[in-house]
Scaffold this motif. Structure first.
Motif, PDB file in Angstrom:
ATOM      1  N   HIS A  95       0.832  -1.198   0.000  1.00 28.92           N
ATOM      2  CA  HIS A  95       0.000   0.000   0.000  1.00 28.92           C
ATOM      3  C   HIS A  95       0.869   1.252   0.000  1.00 28.92           C
ATOM      4  CE1 HIS A  95      -2.825  -3.064   1.387  1.00 28.92           C
ATOM      5  NE2 HIS A  95      -3.738  -2.313   0.804  1.00 28.92           N
ATOM      6  N   PHE A  96       1.957   1.176  -0.717  1.00 24.80           N
ATOM      7  CA  PHE A  96       2.904   2.279  -0.808  1.00 24.80           C
ATOM      8  C   PHE A  96       2.254   3.444  -1.536  1.00 24.80           C
ATOM      9  CE2 PHE A  96       6.341   4.388  -3.214  1.00 24.80           C
ATOM     10  CZ  PHE A  96       7.069   4.871  -2.151  1.00 24.80           C
ATOM     11  N   GLN A  97       2.199   4.582  -0.890  1.00 28.23           N
ATOM     12  CA  GLN A  97       1.582   5.751  -1.488  1.00 28.23           C
ATOM     13  C   GLN A  97       2.600   6.880  -1.533  1.00 28.23           C
ATOM     14  OE1 GLN A  97      -1.922   6.647   0.731  1.00 28.23           O
ATOM     15  NE2 GLN A  97      -2.933   4.740   0.169  1.00 28.23           N
ATOM     16  N   PRO A  98       2.971   7.291  -2.737  1.00 26.85           N
ATOM     17  CA  PRO A  98       3.964   8.366  -2.863  1.00 26.85           C
ATOM     18  C   PRO A  98       3.533   9.666  -2.195  1.00 26.85           C
ATOM     19  CG  PRO A  98       3.584   7.313  -4.985  1.00 26.85           C
ATOM     20  CD  PRO A  98       2.580   6.760  -4.027  1.00 26.85           C
ATOM     21  N   GLU A  99       2.214   9.942  -2.193  1.00 27.23           N
ATOM     22  CA  GLU A  99       1.746  11.184  -1.566  1.00 27.23           C
ATOM     23  C   GLU A  99       2.079  11.188  -0.080  1.00 27.23           C
ATOM     24  OE1 GLU A  99      -0.638   9.046  -3.003  1.00 27.23           O
ATOM     25  OE2 GLU A  99      -0.471   9.918  -4.997  1.00 27.23           O
ATOM     26  N   GLU A 100       1.884  10.032   0.559  1.00 26.96           N
ATOM     27  CA  GLU A 100       2.195   9.907   1.989  1.00 26.96           C
ATOM     28  C   GLU A 100       3.688  10.107   2.219  1.00 26.96           C
ATOM     29  OE1 GLU A 100       1.245   9.144   6.028  1.00 26.96           O
ATOM     30  OE2 GLU A 100      -0.078   9.437   4.325  1.00 26.96           O
ATOM     31  N   LEU A 101       4.492   9.511   1.338  1.00 23.72           N
ATOM     32  CA  LEU A 101       5.942   9.652   1.451  1.00 23.72           C
ATOM     33  C   LEU A 101       6.364  11.106   1.259  1.00 23.72           C
ATOM     34  CD1 LEU A 101       8.659   8.208   1.789  1.00 23.72           C
ATOM     35  CD2 LEU A 101       8.698   7.933  -0.683  1.00 23.72           C
ATOM     36  N   ILE A 102       5.757  11.765   0.288  1.00 23.74           N
ATOM     37  CA  ILE A 102       6.093  13.175   0.042  1.00 23.74           C
ATOM     38  C   ILE A 102       5.684  14.024   1.237  1.00 23.74           C
ATOM     39  CG2 ILE A 102       5.477  15.182  -1.374  1.00 23.74           C
ATOM     40  CD1 ILE A 102       5.384  13.234  -3.773  1.00 23.74           C
ATOM     41  N   ARG A 103       4.492  13.733   1.807  1.00 16.62           N
ATOM     42  CA  ARG A 103       4.041  14.501   2.975  1.00 16.62           C
ATOM     43  C   ARG A 103       4.991  14.300   4.143  1.00 16.62           C
ATOM     44  NH1 ARG A 103       1.262  13.397   7.262  1.00 16.62           N
ATOM     45  NH2 ARG A 103       0.561  11.356   6.594  1.00 16.62           N
ATOM     46  N   LYS A 104       5.357  13.039   4.388  1.00 16.60           N
ATOM     47  CA  LYS A 104       6.283  12.765   5.483  1.00 16.60           C
ATOM     48  C   LYS A 104       7.669  13.315   5.171  1.00 16.60           C
ATOM     49  CE  LYS A 104       3.961   8.776   7.418  1.00 16.60           C
ATOM     50  NZ  LYS A 104       4.023   7.365   7.715  1.00 16.60           N
ATOM     51  N   GLY A 105       8.063  13.237   3.903  1.00 15.83           N
ATOM     52  CA  GLY A 105       9.371  13.765   3.507  1.00 15.83           C
ATOM     53  C   GLY A 105       9.445  15.268   3.668  1.00 15.83           C
ATOM     54  N   SER A 106       8.354  15.963   3.299  1.00 15.10           N
ATOM     55  CA  SER A 106       8.370  17.418   3.468  1.00 15.10           C
ATOM     56  C   SER A 106       8.385  17.773   4.945  1.00 15.10           C
ATOM     57  CB  SER A 106       7.185  18.058   2.757  1.00 15.10           C
ATOM     58  OG  SER A 106       5.973  17.637   3.350  1.00 15.10           O
ATOM     59  N   SER A 112      14.311  19.036   9.517  1.00 16.46           N
ATOM     60  CA  SER A 112      15.752  19.120   9.281  1.00 16.46           C
ATOM     61  C   SER A 112      16.181  20.567   9.127  1.00 16.46           C
ATOM     62  CB  SER A 112      16.138  18.332   8.030  1.00 16.46           C
ATOM     63  OG  SER A 112      15.791  16.987   8.167  1.00 16.46           O
ATOM     64  N   PHE A 113      15.373  21.344   8.404  1.00 19.94           N
ATOM     65  CA  PHE A 113      15.684  22.757   8.225  1.00 19.94           C
ATOM     66  C   PHE A 113      15.669  23.478   9.568  1.00 19.94           C
ATOM     67  CE2 PHE A 113      14.469  27.128   6.929  1.00 19.94           C
ATOM     68  CZ  PHE A 113      15.590  27.397   6.150  1.00 19.94           C
ATOM     69  N   GLU A 118      18.498  26.016  14.090  1.00 21.97           N
ATOM     70  CA  GLU A 118      18.799  26.070  15.520  1.00 21.97           C
ATOM     71  C   GLU A 118      20.283  25.843  15.774  1.00 21.97           C
ATOM     72  OE1 GLU A 118      16.186  23.370  17.503  1.00 21.97           O
ATOM     73  OE2 GLU A 118      14.394  24.459  16.846  1.00 21.97           O
ATOM     74  N   THR A 119      20.879  24.931  15.040  1.00 23.11           N
ATOM     75  CA  THR A 119      22.318  24.699  15.176  1.00 23.11           C
ATOM     76  C   THR A 119      23.089  25.945  14.776  1.00 23.11           C
ATOM     77  OG1 THR A 119      21.988  22.361  14.673  1.00 23.11           O
ATOM     78  CG2 THR A 119      24.224  23.216  14.471  1.00 23.11           C
ATOM     79  N   LEU A 120      22.663  26.578  13.695  1.00 24.84           N
ATOM     80  CA  LEU A 120      23.311  27.812  13.259  1.00 24.84           C
ATOM     81  C   LEU A 120      23.171  28.902  14.316  1.00 24.84           C
ATOM     82  CD1 LEU A 120      24.773  29.287  10.960  1.00 24.84           C
ATOM     83  CD2 LEU A 120      22.527  29.937  10.090  1.00 24.84           C
TER      84      LEU A 120
END
Length: 188
Positions: A95-106, A112-113, A118-120
Motif C-alpha cells: 500500500h505504498f503511497q507516494p503522496e504519503e511519502l512526500i508529505r512525510k518527507g516534506s 531538518s531545516f 537552531e544549530t546555526l
C-alpha cells in the motif's frame, strides 16, 4: 559522511561539465544519487513484498502445525513473527503511497531545516560569546569611558561589587550543580 562518499561523483561531474565551481556538479550529484536510490527501491519493493508474503505463509504453516521446524528454526520464526511482523511489512509495502511519502518527507525536510537553523543559531551565539571573551578587557575599558569622569570612581566601585557578587553566585551554583551531579550518579 554522505559528502565524503559523494565526493568522487561530484569531482566526476565537475570534470564532465568542465566547471571550476562546485555548485552545479554538487546539485547534479544529489539528483543522480536520489534517482539511483529511487530506481533501486522501485525495482526491489515488488520482490520484497512477494518474499514477505511467502515468509508469512511459512510462519502460518508453522504456527498451525502443518510444518514441524527444528528448534533453531522455531526460535528464528518466533523472533521474526514477534519483531518483524511480515503481514505489517507486506501491507506497508503493498500500500505504498507516494503522496504519503512526500508529505512525510516534506515534514522531515521542515524538521531538518529547523534543526539546521537552531544549530546555526547556537553556533552564532557561541561565536558571539567567543568574540566578547576575546575583547572583554577592551569592552570593560570602553565601559569605563562611557561614564563621566566625576561619577567614574563611584560607578566603578558599584560595578566591581556587582561583578564580585555575580562571580561568587555563579561559583556557588556550580558547586551545587557538581554535588547534585555526584549524588545523582551515586543513586541518591
Amino acid at each position: 559522511l554522505i559528502a565524503y562518499f559523494m565526493q568522487p561523483l561530484v569531482s566526476l561531474n565537475q570534470r564532465v561539465l568542465h566547471t571550476k565551481k562546485r555548485v552545479v556538479p554538487s546539485v547534479i550529484s544529489l539528483i543522480e544519487v536520489t534517482g539511483v536510490i529511487a530506481l533501486i527501491l522501485w525495482l526491489t519493493i515488488p520482490s520484497v513484498t512477494s518474499e514477505l508474503g511467502e515468509l508469512s505463509q511459512i510462519i502460518d504453516n508453522v504456527q498451525k502445525g502443518r510444518i514441524e521446524p527444528s528448534r533453531e528454526m522455531r526460535y528464528i520464526i518466533d523472533f521474526v513473527d514477534r519483531h518483524l511482523n511480515p503481514r505489517q511489512l507486506t501491507y506497508m509495502l503493498s500500500h505504498f503511497q507516494p503522496e504519503e511519502l512526500i508529505r512525510k518527507g516534506s515534514s522531515l525536510l521542515e524538521q531538518s531545516f529547523n534543526v539546521v537553523l537552531e544549530t546555526l543559531e547556537w553556533m552564532l551565539t557561541i561565536i558571539y560569546v567567543l568574540f566578547i571573551l576575546i575583547d572583554y578587557e577592551r569592552i570593560v575599558r570602553g565601559l569605563k569611558m562611557i561614564v563621566p569622569l566625576r561619577y567614574r570612581k563611584c560607578t566603578m566601585v558599584v560595578i566591581d561589587d556587582v561583578k564580585n557578587g555575580m562571580n561568587r553566585y555563579f561559583r556557588g551554583q556550580g558547586v551545587v550543580a557538581l554535588f547534585a551531579m555526584v549524588f545523582y550518579c551515586a543513586g541518591f
